[in-house]
Design a protein around this motif. Structure first.
Motif, PDB file in Angstrom:
ATOM      1  N   GLN A   1       3.053   4.244  -5.244  1.00 53.26           N
ATOM      2  CA  GLN A   1       4.505   4.120  -5.230  1.00 53.26           C
ATOM      3  C   GLN A   1       4.953   3.875  -6.659  1.00 53.26           C
ATOM      4  OE1 GLN A   1       6.095   0.963  -2.796  1.00 53.26           O
ATOM      5  NE2 GLN A   1       8.141   1.859  -2.735  1.00 53.26           N
TER       6      GLN A   1
ATOM      7  N   ARG B   1      10.094  -8.183   0.347  1.00 53.26           N
ATOM      8  CA  ARG B   1       9.068  -7.162   0.521  1.00 53.26           C
ATOM      9  C   ARG B   1       9.201  -6.558   1.903  1.00 53.26           C
ATOM     10  NH1 ARG B   1       3.097  -9.112   0.736  1.00 53.26           N
ATOM     11  NH2 ARG B   1       3.075  -8.381   2.882  1.00 53.26           N
ATOM     12  N   SER B   2       9.161  -5.254   1.980  1.00 53.28           N
ATOM     13  CA  SER B   2       9.256  -4.579   3.268  1.00 53.28           C
ATOM     14  C   SER B   2       8.013  -4.830   4.096  1.00 53.28           C
ATOM     15  CB  SER B   2       9.422  -3.073   3.066  1.00 53.28           C
ATOM     16  OG  SER B   2      10.630  -2.787   2.419  1.00 53.28           O
ATOM     17  N   TYR B   3       8.140  -4.622   5.371  1.00 56.22           N
ATOM     18  CA  TYR B   3       7.028  -4.787   6.306  1.00 56.22           C
ATOM     19  C   TYR B   3       6.775  -3.447   6.978  1.00 56.22           C
ATOM     20  CZ  TYR B   3       4.375  -6.669  10.286  1.00 56.22           C
ATOM     21  OH  TYR B   3       3.409  -6.930  11.206  1.00 56.22           O
ATOM     22  N   GLY B   4       5.516  -3.124   7.186  1.00 51.90           N
ATOM     23  CA  GLY B   4       5.208  -1.878   7.863  1.00 51.90           C
ATOM     24  C   GLY B   4       3.958  -1.272   7.292  1.00 51.90           C
ATOM     25  N   SER B   5       3.286  -0.465   8.068  1.00 48.55           N
ATOM     26  CA  SER B   5       1.981   0.047   7.665  1.00 48.55           C
ATOM     27  C   SER B   5       2.077   0.977   6.459  1.00 48.55           C
ATOM     28  CB  SER B   5       1.328   0.794   8.832  1.00 48.55           C
ATOM     29  OG  SER B   5       2.152   1.867   9.253  1.00 48.55           O
ATOM     30  N   SER B   6       3.240   1.552   6.228  1.00 47.63           N
ATOM     31  CA  SER B   6       3.356   2.484   5.108  1.00 47.63           C
ATOM     32  C   SER B   6       3.813   1.813   3.822  1.00 47.63           C
ATOM     33  CB  SER B   6       4.338   3.605   5.449  1.00 47.63           C
ATOM     34  OG  SER B   6       5.625   3.055   5.675  1.00 47.63           O
ATOM     35  N   ASN B   7       4.149   0.541   3.916  1.00 53.97           N
ATOM     36  CA  ASN B   7       4.671  -0.101   2.702  1.00 53.97           C
ATOM     37  C   ASN B   7       3.542  -0.434   1.752  1.00 53.97           C
ATOM     38  OD1 ASN B   7       4.559  -3.156   1.833  1.00 53.97           O
ATOM     39  ND2 ASN B   7       4.081  -3.046   4.015  1.00 53.97           N
ATOM     40  N   THR B   8       3.863  -0.475   0.491  1.00 52.50           N
ATOM     41  CA  THR B   8       2.848  -0.712  -0.527  1.00 52.50           C
ATOM     42  C   THR B   8       2.892  -2.139  -1.052  1.00 52.50           C
ATOM     43  OG1 THR B   8       4.338   0.011  -2.276  1.00 52.50           O
ATOM     44  CG2 THR B   8       2.926   1.690  -1.266  1.00 52.50           C
ATOM     45  N   GLY B   9       3.781  -2.940  -0.519  1.00 44.75           N
ATOM     46  CA  GLY B   9       3.846  -4.306  -0.999  1.00 44.75           C
ATOM     47  C   GLY B   9       4.704  -4.491  -2.219  1.00 44.75           C
ATOM     48  N   LYS B  10       5.504  -3.503  -2.554  1.00 43.95           N
ATOM     49  CA  LYS B  10       6.409  -3.621  -3.697  1.00 43.95           C
ATOM     50  C   LYS B  10       7.345  -4.804  -3.498  1.00 43.95           C
ATOM     51  CE  LYS B  10      10.615  -1.223  -5.161  1.00 43.95           C
ATOM     52  NZ  LYS B  10      11.402   0.006  -4.978  1.00 43.95           N
TER      53      LYS B  10
ATOM     54  N   GLN C   1       0.456 -10.920  -3.117  1.00 44.49           N
ATOM     55  CA  GLN C   1       0.217 -10.486  -4.485  1.00 44.49           C
ATOM     56  C   GLN C   1       0.000 -11.705  -5.362  1.00 44.49           C
ATOM     57  OE1 GLN C   1       2.823  -7.531  -6.123  1.00 44.49           O
ATOM     58  NE2 GLN C   1       3.039  -6.472  -4.180  1.00 44.49           N
TER      59      GLN C   1
ATOM     60  N   THR D   1      -0.244  -4.900   3.333  1.00 44.32           N
ATOM     61  CA  THR D   1      -0.834  -5.568   2.175  1.00 44.32           C
ATOM     62  C   THR D   1      -0.764  -7.076   2.358  1.00 44.32           C
ATOM     63  OG1 THR D   1       1.276  -5.592   1.004  1.00 44.32           O
ATOM     64  CG2 THR D   1      -0.196  -3.759   0.540  1.00 44.32           C
TER      65      THR D   1
ATOM     66  N   TYR E   1       4.601  -4.712 -13.139  1.00 43.31           N
ATOM     67  CA  TYR E   1       6.016  -5.058 -13.207  1.00 43.31           C
ATOM     68  C   TYR E   1       6.406  -5.262 -14.667  1.00 43.31           C
ATOM     69  CZ  TYR E   1       5.679  -6.155  -8.203  1.00 43.31           C
ATOM     70  OH  TYR E   1       5.491  -6.089  -6.842  1.00 43.31           O
TER      71      TYR E   1
ATOM     72  N   GLN F   1       2.300   1.136  -8.415  1.00 41.38           N
ATOM     73  CA  GLN F   1       1.172   0.492  -7.763  1.00 41.38           C
ATOM     74  C   GLN F   1       0.021   1.488  -7.627  1.00 41.38           C
ATOM     75  OE1 GLN F   1       0.712  -0.481  -3.351  1.00 41.38           O
ATOM     76  NE2 GLN F   1       1.284  -2.477  -4.180  1.00 41.38           N
TER      77      GLN F   1
ATOM     78  N   ARG G   1      -5.238  -4.490   0.164  1.00 45.08           N
ATOM     79  CA  ARG G   1      -4.531  -3.618   1.090  1.00 45.08           C
ATOM     80  C   ARG G   1      -5.250  -3.664   2.431  1.00 45.08           C
ATOM     81  NH1 ARG G   1      -0.912   0.410  -0.308  1.00 45.08           N
ATOM     82  NH2 ARG G   1      -0.551   2.038   1.195  1.00 45.08           N
TER      83      ARG G   1
ATOM     84  N   GLY H   1       1.720  -5.768   7.585  1.00 41.51           N
ATOM     85  CA  GLY H   1       2.560  -4.805   6.893  1.00 41.51           C
ATOM     86  C   GLY H   1       1.841  -4.019   5.838  1.00 41.51           C
TER      87      GLY H   1
END
Lengths: 117, 117
Positions: free
Chosen positions: B56, A95-104, B106, B103, B35, B48, B96, B101
């Motif tokens: 996203q 999972r990416s990290y960062g304020s814009s990530n959605t947690g995908k 999950q 979120t 998913y 999401q 959220r 990051g």
């Protein structure tokens, strides 16, 4: 794009023994999370352990521990003192990290673990 | 504290039909992700929802659509079903937030098994 690869479709371990499941990933990001999820036949995906990429210390949760090698982009799961209830499909996820990530979450193909009594 | 719930558990549809799957997030969660998990494979991110908007989307055709309600529950709709849509559909909820990051963790529901004949 990030990818996650689990090269072991199936693994088996004797009860009370130790087993290691492998996972490699590819990313150009420097900050991210890595996870191991367990999916028993009941289908419920259960979080086993989480590792933040910025932490050098390997995560540990009771009998479960990881070996996180950031430079090698490797993230293996070690299960100690294996129990019959550990039998399941295990997924490595990114999972990416960062304020814009959605947690995908990006999952690997999974490793089926058999525990022999 | 109820976890993530999904309905129905199983569903059998005919090719060309439409289907709606439902998800109620864990108490306190405001974000729902969907998913698709084909047999023997890892889950693939569909989309999401947060604040009733799709935030996203993964690599899925427009036949897949969703909705989030003011109480944070969500629906996944699939139109013009194909045989290849047969899979386990997993819903995951999270909170959220501004930290970590964007979120938190999950939590997955037990899934809906969709069979298209």
């Amino acid at each position: 794009a990030q990818t996650v690869t689990q090269s072991q479709p199936e693994m088996s371990v004797q009860e009370a023994e130790t087993v290691t499941l492998s996972c490699t990933y590819d990313t150009s990001e420097s900050d991210y999370y890595l996870f191991w999820y367990k999916q028993p036949p009941s289908r419920q995906m259960i979080l086993v352990i989480r590792q933040e990429a910025y932490k050098q210390q390997n995560a540990t949760e009771n009998r479960f521990s990881v070996n996180f090698q950031k430079a090698a982009k490797s993230f293996s799961l070690k299960i100690s003192d294996s129990q019959l209830g550990d039998a399941a499909m295990y997924f490595c996820a990114y999972r990416s990290y960062g304020s814009s990530n959605t947690g995908k979450l990006i999952f690997g193909q999974g490793t089926t673990l058999q525990v022999k009594p | 504290d109820a976890g993530v719930t999904q309905s129905p558990t199983h569903l059998i549809k005919t090719r060309g039909q439409q289907v709606t799957l439902r998800c109620s997030p864990k108490s306190g969660h405001d974000t729902v992700s969907w998913y698709q998990q084909a047999l023997g494979q890892g889950p693939q991110f569909i989309f999401q929802y947060y604040e009733e908007e799709e935030r996203q989307r993964g690599n899925f055709p427009d036949r897949f659509s969703g909705h989030q309600f003011p109480n944070y529950s969500s629906e996944l709709n699939v139109n013009a079903l194909l045989l290849g849509d047969s899979a386990l559909y997993l819903c995951a909820s999270s909170l959220r937030g501004a930290r970590q990051g964007g979120t938190y963790e999950q939590y997955f529901g037990p899934g809906t098994r969709l069979t298209v004949t």
